[in-house]
Design a protein around this motif. Structure first.
Motif, PDB file in Angstrom:
ATOM      1  N   SER A 222       0.905  -1.252  -0.094  1.00  0.00           N
ATOM      2  CA  SER A 222       0.022   0.051   0.115  1.00  0.00           C
ATOM      3  C   SER A 222       0.862   1.214  -0.026  1.00  0.00           C
ATOM      4  CB  SER A 222      -0.895  -0.012   1.228  1.00  0.00           C
ATOM      5  OG  SER A 222      -1.751  -1.148   1.222  1.00  0.00           O
TER       6      SER A 222
ATOM      7  N   THR B 144       2.719   1.702  -3.514  1.00  0.00           N
ATOM      8  CA  THR B 144       1.309   1.963  -4.626  1.00  0.00           C
ATOM      9  C   THR B 144       0.986   3.452  -4.233  1.00  0.00           C
ATOM     10  OG1 THR B 144       0.846  -0.295  -4.606  1.00  0.00           O
ATOM     11  CG2 THR B 144      -0.731   1.271  -5.535  1.00  0.00           C
TER      12      THR B 144
ATOM     13  N   LEU C 247       1.092   6.493  -7.062  1.00  0.00           N
ATOM     14  CA  LEU C 247      -0.168   7.314  -7.302  1.00  0.00           C
ATOM     15  C   LEU C 247      -0.396   8.576  -6.991  1.00  0.00           C
ATOM     16  CD1 LEU C 247      -2.961   4.301  -6.835  1.00  0.00           C
ATOM     17  CD2 LEU C 247      -2.167   5.518  -9.393  1.00  0.00           C
TER      18      LEU C 247
ATOM     19  N   LEU D 124      -4.373   1.707 -10.151  1.00  0.00           N
ATOM     20  CA  LEU D 124      -5.913   1.439  -9.691  1.00  0.00           C
ATOM     21  C   LEU D 124      -6.406   0.098  -9.941  1.00  0.00           C
ATOM     22  CD1 LEU D 124      -7.140   4.896 -11.481  1.00  0.00           C
ATOM     23  CD2 LEU D 124      -6.768   4.484  -9.131  1.00  0.00           C
TER      24      LEU D 124
ATOM     25  N   ILE E 255      -5.272  -1.886  -6.979  1.00  0.00           N
ATOM     26  CA  ILE E 255      -6.240  -1.684  -5.831  1.00  0.00           C
ATOM     27  C   ILE E 255      -7.599  -2.398  -5.967  1.00  0.00           C
ATOM     28  CG2 ILE E 255      -7.341   0.247  -4.573  1.00  0.00           C
ATOM     29  CD1 ILE E 255      -5.195   2.078  -5.450  1.00  0.00           C
ATOM     30  N   GLU E 256      -8.074  -2.381  -7.312  1.00  0.00           N
ATOM     31  CA  GLU E 256      -9.432  -2.874  -7.326  1.00  0.00           C
ATOM     32  C   GLU E 256      -9.164  -4.305  -7.161  1.00  0.00           C
ATOM     33  OE1 GLU E 256     -12.580  -4.969  -9.104  1.00  0.00           O
ATOM     34  OE2 GLU E 256     -10.629  -4.985 -10.226  1.00  0.00           O
TER      35      GLU E 256
ATOM     36  N   GLN F  94      -9.639   8.749  -5.754  1.00  0.00           N
ATOM     37  CA  GLN F  94      -9.898   7.465  -6.419  1.00  0.00           C
ATOM     38  C   GLN F  94      -9.156   6.268  -5.537  1.00  0.00           C
ATOM     39  OE1 GLN F  94      -9.772   7.551 -10.751  1.00  0.00           O
ATOM     40  NE2 GLN F  94      -8.778   9.376 -10.206  1.00  0.00           N
ATOM     41  N   TRP F  95      -8.150   6.721  -4.781  1.00  0.00           N
ATOM     42  CA  TRP F  95      -7.327   5.751  -4.279  1.00  0.00           C
ATOM     43  C   TRP F  95      -6.984   5.886  -2.784  1.00  0.00           C
ATOM     44  CZ3 TRP F  95      -3.103   8.485  -2.781  1.00  0.00           C
ATOM     45  CH2 TRP F  95      -2.586   9.370  -3.624  1.00  0.00           C
TER      46      TRP F  95
ATOM     47  N   LEU G 297      -6.503   2.116  -0.155  1.00  0.00           N
ATOM     48  CA  LEU G 297      -5.023   1.835  -0.125  1.00  0.00           C
ATOM     49  C   LEU G 297      -4.779   1.966   1.734  1.00  0.00           C
ATOM     50  CD1 LEU G 297      -2.821   3.577  -2.721  1.00  0.00           C
ATOM     51  CD2 LEU G 297      -3.165   1.306  -2.177  1.00  0.00           C
TER      52      LEU G 297
END
Length: 385
Positions: A241, A244, A248, A280, A283-284, A344-345, A349
């Motif tokens: 996390s 990432t 991002l 993304l 993450i999904e 969005q993230w 995360l």
């Protein structure tokens, strides 16, 4: 007599069902290799994780070290479950035949389940059947099948372990690379500034594209080896996390913070798109597999959270400006764009990091550290884990 025969048949059917279930789980984990569809391994991994999280709460000072054993413990539990399931299932098939279809030469044989377990374990490990020999065609075939099954599952397990730890090494290498590129600060602005010193991103673009490709490999590794998610080290820099989020956040700073007239080519580049969409999608995938039982997070961030993001954006722009990068002057609109991208993230995360025991401040060091990074001494924290 008829009742005992019926019970024996039910026991054998249950044993065969257990064998089929274990084989299906091995197939889905090792051969089919797609996250989120295994039968045994997913609830087993969640259960082991819950145990380690609970023990970590009892010993908070040793919590990071305790949780670092979670991933290896899940692997051991999974392999033991596979072998134990095959052994118990085989024993359930063999027990009703002890002394009849399965006999020794000249010596008495026990009829209990312990004897059946001993025989089944010998077959699974290819160590022999303990002096027993089958006297029917069906049990001859079952003996051969069980021995082949044991060799196949053990070979697949060894291969799985080798590939799992190769994927873990690749993930750790990417995490360390990202951490070092931020100057061991966990601040994406330092990374962006290093990619484009004095506003020259031509060379840094190749590095960005390389990182995007590595991130895609990490995503596929977690799809192939779902247990990889539970491997964590006491140092947060190796956390999935964290790196990432840094990547991002770097994308968000480039898109929202850089001046389009000078860096528009970078903002429209395939490499940046690859990096953003790769993060993304990762993450999904992880959220669907590991947090699907916990529901979705809030759709809109709280006002105080938005304010913290804007402060972080301002500090990031200061780092970029000091490095000579072309930054936007309309800070209000740039800040709005940054907030939209970050929304969005950010929450998924942090939730993924929290699922294996990391605090938000460990995942997003730049957001939770109000001191300007340029005023700090260079970090000297060891990276040994």
């Amino acid at each position: 007599m008829a009742g005992s025969t019926m019970l024996a048949r039910l026991e054998q059917l249950a044993g065969l069902a257990l064998i089929v279930t274990v084989l299906a789980d091995v197939f889905l984990n090792v051969l089919y290799a797609r996250a989120g569809i295994a039968i045994i391994s997913r609830p087993l991994a969640h259960g082991v994780r819950a145990v380690f999280v609970g023990v970590g709460r009892l010993f908070p000072t040793h919590r990071p070290r305790i949780l670092s054993f979670c991933g290896p413990a899940i692997v051991v539990a999974l392999l033991f479950t596979w072998v134990a399931g095959l052994t118990i299932g085989s024993a359930m098939v063999l027990q009703p035949a002890l002394g009849t279809a399965l006999r020794t030469f000249g010596e008495p044989i026990g009829h209990g389940f312990a004897t059946a377990l001993y025989v089944a374990a010998g077959l699974i490990s290819s160590a022999g059947a303990g002096g027993l020999s089958p006297h029917t065609t069906a049990y001859n075939l079952f003996f051969a099948f069980d021995s082949f099954l044991g060799i196949s599952v053990m070979t697949l397990a060894i291969t799985y372990l080798m590939q799992l730890y190769a994927a873990l090494q690749a993930r750790d290498e990417l995490a360390l690379k990202v951490e070092l590129m931020t100057g061991q600060t966990g601040d994406a602005a330092r990374l962006v500034a290093g990619l484009g010193p004095d506003g020259r991103f031509e060379t840094g673009y190749a590095i960005l594209a390389e990182i995007a490709a590595e991130l895609s490999r990490v995503k596929e590794a977690h799809h192939l080896y779902p247990v990889l998610f539970y491997f964590r080290f006491p140092q947060a820099l190796y956390e999935l996390s964290r790196f990432t989020l840094v990547l991002l956040d770097a994308v968000a700073l480039i898109r929202a913070g850089l001046e389009p007239r000078a860096a528009g080519w970078l903002q429209r580049s395939a490499g940046l798109e690859h990096l953003e969409r790769g993060g993304l999608v990762l993450i999904e995938t992880l959220h669907r597999v590991y947090l699907r039982d916990e529901g979705e997070g809030p759709e809109e961030p709280a006002p105080e959270e938005v304010a913290a993001w804007r402060r972080r954006f301002g500090r990031g722009l200061a780092v970029l400006r000091e490095a000579g990068c072309p930054v936007r002057r309309d800070l209000a609109r740039a800040g709005d764009a940054y907030v939209r991208l970050r929304n969005q993230w950010n929450d998924p995360l942090l939730r993924l990091g929290g699922a294996i025991g990391h605090e938000p401040a460990e995942i997003d060091a730049a957001l939770h550290d109000p001191q300007p990074l340029r005023d700090k001494p260079e970090p000297t924290a060891p990276l040994i884990h």
